[in-house]
Design a protein around this motif. Structure first.
Motif, mmCIF file in Angstrom:
data_model
loop_
_atom_site.group_PDB
_atom_site.id
_atom_site.type_symbol
_atom_site.label_atom_id
_atom_site.label_comp_id
_atom_site.label_asym_id
_atom_site.label_seq_id
_atom_site.Cartn_x
_atom_site.Cartn_y
_atom_site.Cartn_z
ATOM 1 N N LYS A 181 0.831 -1.210 0.000
ATOM 2 C CA LYS A 181 0.000 0.000 0.000
ATOM 3 C C LYS A 181 0.867 1.264 0.000
ATOM 4 C CE LYS A 181 -3.998 1.805 2.223
ATOM 5 N NZ LYS A 181 -3.957 2.753 1.156
ATOM 6 N N ASN A 182 2.036 1.155 0.638
ATOM 7 C CA ASN A 182 2.945 2.308 0.702
ATOM 8 C C ASN A 182 4.352 1.872 0.293
ATOM 9 O OD1 ASN A 182 1.303 4.534 2.183
ATOM 10 N ND2 ASN A 182 0.907 2.648 3.315
ATOM 11 N N ILE A 183 4.893 2.513 -0.727
ATOM 12 C CA ILE A 183 6.233 2.154 -1.200
ATOM 13 C C ILE A 183 7.142 3.390 -1.107
ATOM 14 C CG2 ILE A 183 7.628 1.303 -3.128
ATOM 15 C CD1 ILE A 183 5.176 -0.012 -4.276
ATOM 16 N N ILE A 184 8.326 3.186 -0.503
ATOM 17 C CA ILE A 184 9.329 4.256 -0.480
ATOM 18 C C ILE A 184 10.389 3.934 -1.525
ATOM 19 C CG2 ILE A 184 11.174 5.347 0.857
ATOM 20 C CD1 ILE A 184 9.598 4.453 3.382
ATOM 21 N N PHE A 185 10.604 4.855 -2.444
ATOM 22 C CA PHE A 185 11.745 4.739 -3.354
ATOM 23 C C PHE A 185 12.871 5.553 -2.721
ATOM 24 C CE2 PHE A 185 8.437 3.372 -6.146
ATOM 25 C CZ PHE A 185 9.058 2.484 -7.004
ATOM 26 N N ASP A 186 13.918 4.836 -2.323
ATOM 27 C CA ASP A 186 15.021 5.458 -1.581
ATOM 28 C C ASP A 186 16.223 5.559 -2.531
ATOM 29 O OD1 ASP A 186 17.224 5.882 0.035
ATOM 30 O OD2 ASP A 186 16.914 4.122 1.302
ATOM 31 N N GLY A 187 16.505 6.788 -2.982
ATOM 32 C CA GLY A 187 17.633 6.967 -3.910
ATOM 33 C C GLY A 187 17.263 6.742 -5.367
ATOM 34 N N TYR A 188 15.991 6.774 -5.692
ATOM 35 C CA TYR A 188 15.520 6.632 -7.075
ATOM 36 C C TYR A 188 14.299 7.515 -7.253
ATOM 37 C CZ TYR A 188 14.066 4.419 -11.455
ATOM 38 O OH TYR A 188 13.730 4.182 -12.766
ATOM 39 N N PRO A 189 14.208 8.347 -8.257
ATOM 40 C CA PRO A 189 15.142 8.551 -9.349
ATOM 41 C C PRO A 189 16.289 9.492 -8.982
ATOM 42 C CG PRO A 189 13.238 9.956 -9.662
ATOM 43 C CD PRO A 189 12.987 9.168 -8.408
ATOM 44 N N ARG A 190 17.377 9.408 -9.756
ATOM 45 C CA ARG A 190 18.530 10.288 -9.563
ATOM 46 C C ARG A 190 18.848 11.103 -10.810
ATOM 47 N NH1 ARG A 190 20.819 6.536 -5.281
ATOM 48 N NH2 ARG A 190 22.548 7.607 -4.307
ATOM 49 N N THR A 191 18.106 10.892 -11.887
ATOM 50 C CA THR A 191 18.240 11.714 -13.101
ATOM 51 C C THR A 191 16.829 11.953 -13.654
ATOM 52 O OG1 THR A 191 18.328 9.827 -14.620
ATOM 53 C CG2 THR A 191 20.441 10.587 -13.750
ATOM 54 N N ALA A 192 16.706 12.959 -14.549
ATOM 55 C CA ALA A 192 15.394 13.233 -15.148
ATOM 56 C C ALA A 192 14.924 12.034 -15.970
ATOM 57 C CB ALA A 192 15.474 14.481 -16.022
ATOM 58 N N LYS A 193 15.881 11.346 -16.618
ATOM 59 C CA LYS A 193 15.529 10.170 -17.421
ATOM 60 C C LYS A 193 14.905 9.086 -16.527
ATOM 61 C CE LYS A 193 15.468 7.571 -21.033
ATOM 62 N NZ LYS A 193 14.532 7.880 -22.091
ATOM 63 N N GLN A 194 15.528 8.879 -15.352
ATOM 64 C CA GLN A 194 14.987 7.886 -14.410
ATOM 65 C C GLN A 194 13.593 8.307 -13.935
ATOM 66 O OE1 GLN A 194 17.692 6.995 -11.169
ATOM 67 N NE2 GLN A 194 19.374 6.513 -12.554
ATOM 68 N N ALA A 195 13.418 9.613 -13.725
ATOM 69 C CA ALA A 195 12.104 10.108 -13.286
ATOM 70 C C ALA A 195 11.049 9.777 -14.343
ATOM 71 C CB ALA A 195 12.169 11.607 -13.021
ATOM 72 N N GLU A 196 11.412 9.981 -15.609
ATOM 73 C CA GLU A 196 10.490 9.680 -16.719
ATOM 74 C C GLU A 196 10.176 8.194 -16.772
ATOM 75 O OE1 GLU A 196 11.869 10.775 -20.687
ATOM 76 O OE2 GLU A 196 12.396 12.731 -19.826
ATOM 77 N N LEU A 197 11.248 7.363 -16.677
ATOM 78 C CA LEU A 197 11.063 5.909 -16.775
ATOM 79 C C LEU A 197 10.199 5.403 -15.618
ATOM 80 C CD1 LEU A 197 14.697 4.915 -17.841
ATOM 81 C CD2 LEU A 197 12.632 4.680 -19.240
ATOM 82 N N LEU A 198 10.427 5.949 -14.421
ATOM 83 C CA LEU A 198 9.638 5.519 -13.269
ATOM 84 C C LEU A 198 8.174 5.920 -13.438
ATOM 85 C CD1 LEU A 198 9.334 4.318 -10.432
ATOM 86 C CD2 LEU A 198 9.951 6.544 -9.487
ATOM 87 N N TYR A 199 7.948 7.136 -13.914
ATOM 88 C CA TYR A 199 6.577 7.618 -14.090
ATOM 89 C C TYR A 199 5.823 6.700 -15.062
ATOM 90 C CZ TYR A 199 2.975 11.183 -13.751
ATOM 91 O OH TYR A 199 1.803 11.858 -13.474
#
Ligand code: AMP
Length: 229
Positions: free
Chosen positions: A82-100
Motif C-alpha cells: 500500500k505504501n512504497i518508499i523509493f530510496d535513492g531513485y530517481p537520480r536523473t530526469a531520465k529515471q524520473a520519466e522511466l519511473l513515471y
C-alpha cells in the motif's frame, strides 16, 4: 490506491534513516536502488560486475540498468504494497520519466509524493565520513560515530541489535563522496522540475535535525493533503 514516496536528497541527508523508521513504525515497503546494486555486486552477477567500479568511484549507474532493476522488483511482487518508499531513485530526469511510465503501466491508481531532504554540505561530509553499518546482512542497522550522536553504537564498533561487527561502506570515502555529491547536485533541479511539471506533491524536510525530529516532521507533512513546494 498505492502511495509512492520518493525520498530525494544528497547522500547523508537522512533518506535511509527515515526509511528505516517508516518500516519500523508503519511497515512500509522500501525499494532502495543502492541496496539492489550492492546485492548484485555481492552475488557477483553480470550486472554486479558491470557496475562495481562505477559505484566504487561514486559515479551513477546507467539509467537503463537501474530502471530495469526497479521494473523487475515491482513486477516480481505478488501483491503491491500500500505504501512504497523509493530510496535513492530517481537520480536523473531520465529515471524520473522511466519511473513515471512504469507506475502508470503497472499500477491502477497511485498517489505520488516527492519528499526532498535539504541539508548543508558541511554536515553531509561529517555524517558520511562517520557512518558505519552492521555487517550482518539480515540487520544492516546504520550508526554514526559522530560525537554525541543519538545513533552512536553502545559498544565500540558492535551492533546494539545483533552483536555483529560494524563496518564502513566502501563508497563512504572523501574522494568518492565528492563524485556522489556532484552527481546529486547536477541532477537535483531537473528532477524537481520534472515533478513540478507533473503536478506532483513536493514536501520539504530539514535533513539536518535529529532522527526523531525528522520523523515527526515527515509525519506532520504526510498528514497534510498538499505539501508546500
Ligand atoms: P546509495 O546507497 O543510494 O547511496 O547508492 C550507492 C551508489 O549506487 C550510488 O553512489 C550510485 O553509484 C549507485 N546508485 C544507486 N541508486 C542509483 C540510481 N538511482 N541511479 C544511478 N546510480 C545509482
Amino acid at each position: 490506491m498505492t502511495n509512492i514516496y520518493l525520498f530525494f536528497g544528497p547522500p547523508g541527508s537522512g533518506k535511509g534513516t527515515l526509511t528505516t523508521l517508516c518500516i519500523q513504525e508503519f511497515n512500509w515497503y522500501q525499494l532502495s536502488t543502492g541496496n539492489l546494486c550492492r546485492e548484485h555486486i555481492q552475488r557477483g552477477s553480470q550486472i554486479g560486475k558491470k557496475i562495481e567500479s562505477l559505484i566504487k568511484q561514486g559515479e551513477l549507474v546507467p539509467d537503463e540498468i537501474i530502471a530495469d532493476m526497479v521494473k523487475q522488483t515491482l513486477l516480481s511482487m505478488k501483491e503491491m504494497p500500500k505504501n512504497i518508499i523509493f530510496d535513492g531513485y530517481p537520480r536523473t530526469a531520465k529515471q524520473a520519466e522511466l519511473l513515471y511510465a512504469l507506475l502508470q503501466e503497472s499500477l491502477k491508481e497511485f498517489n505520488l509524493s516527492l519528499i526532498k531532504l535539504n541539508i548543508d554540505q558541511e554536515l553531509l561530509l561529517e555524517r558520511i565520513l562517520t557512518r558505519v553499518f552492521c555487517s550482518n546482512k539480515a540487520c544492516q542497522r546504520v550508526y554514526s560515530l559522530m560525537a554525541g550522536s543519538a545513533m552512536h553504537p553502545k559498544k565500540d564498533m558492535i551492533c546494539d541489535d545483533c552483536n555483529s561487527p560494524l563496518k564502513k561502506r566502501s563508497d563512504d570515502t572523501p574522494e568518492t563522496l565528492n563524485h556522489r555529491l556532484d552527481a546529486y547536485y547536477k541532477h537535483e533541479q531537473e528532477i524537481v522540475d520534472f515533478y513540478i511539471d507533473k503536478g506532483v506533491d513536493i514536501g520539504m524536510l530539514n535533513g539536518a535535525q535529529t532522527v526523531q525530529g525528522l520523523f515527526e516532521e515527515f509525519k506532520n507533512l504526510t498528514q497534510q493533503k498538499a505539501y508546500v513546494c
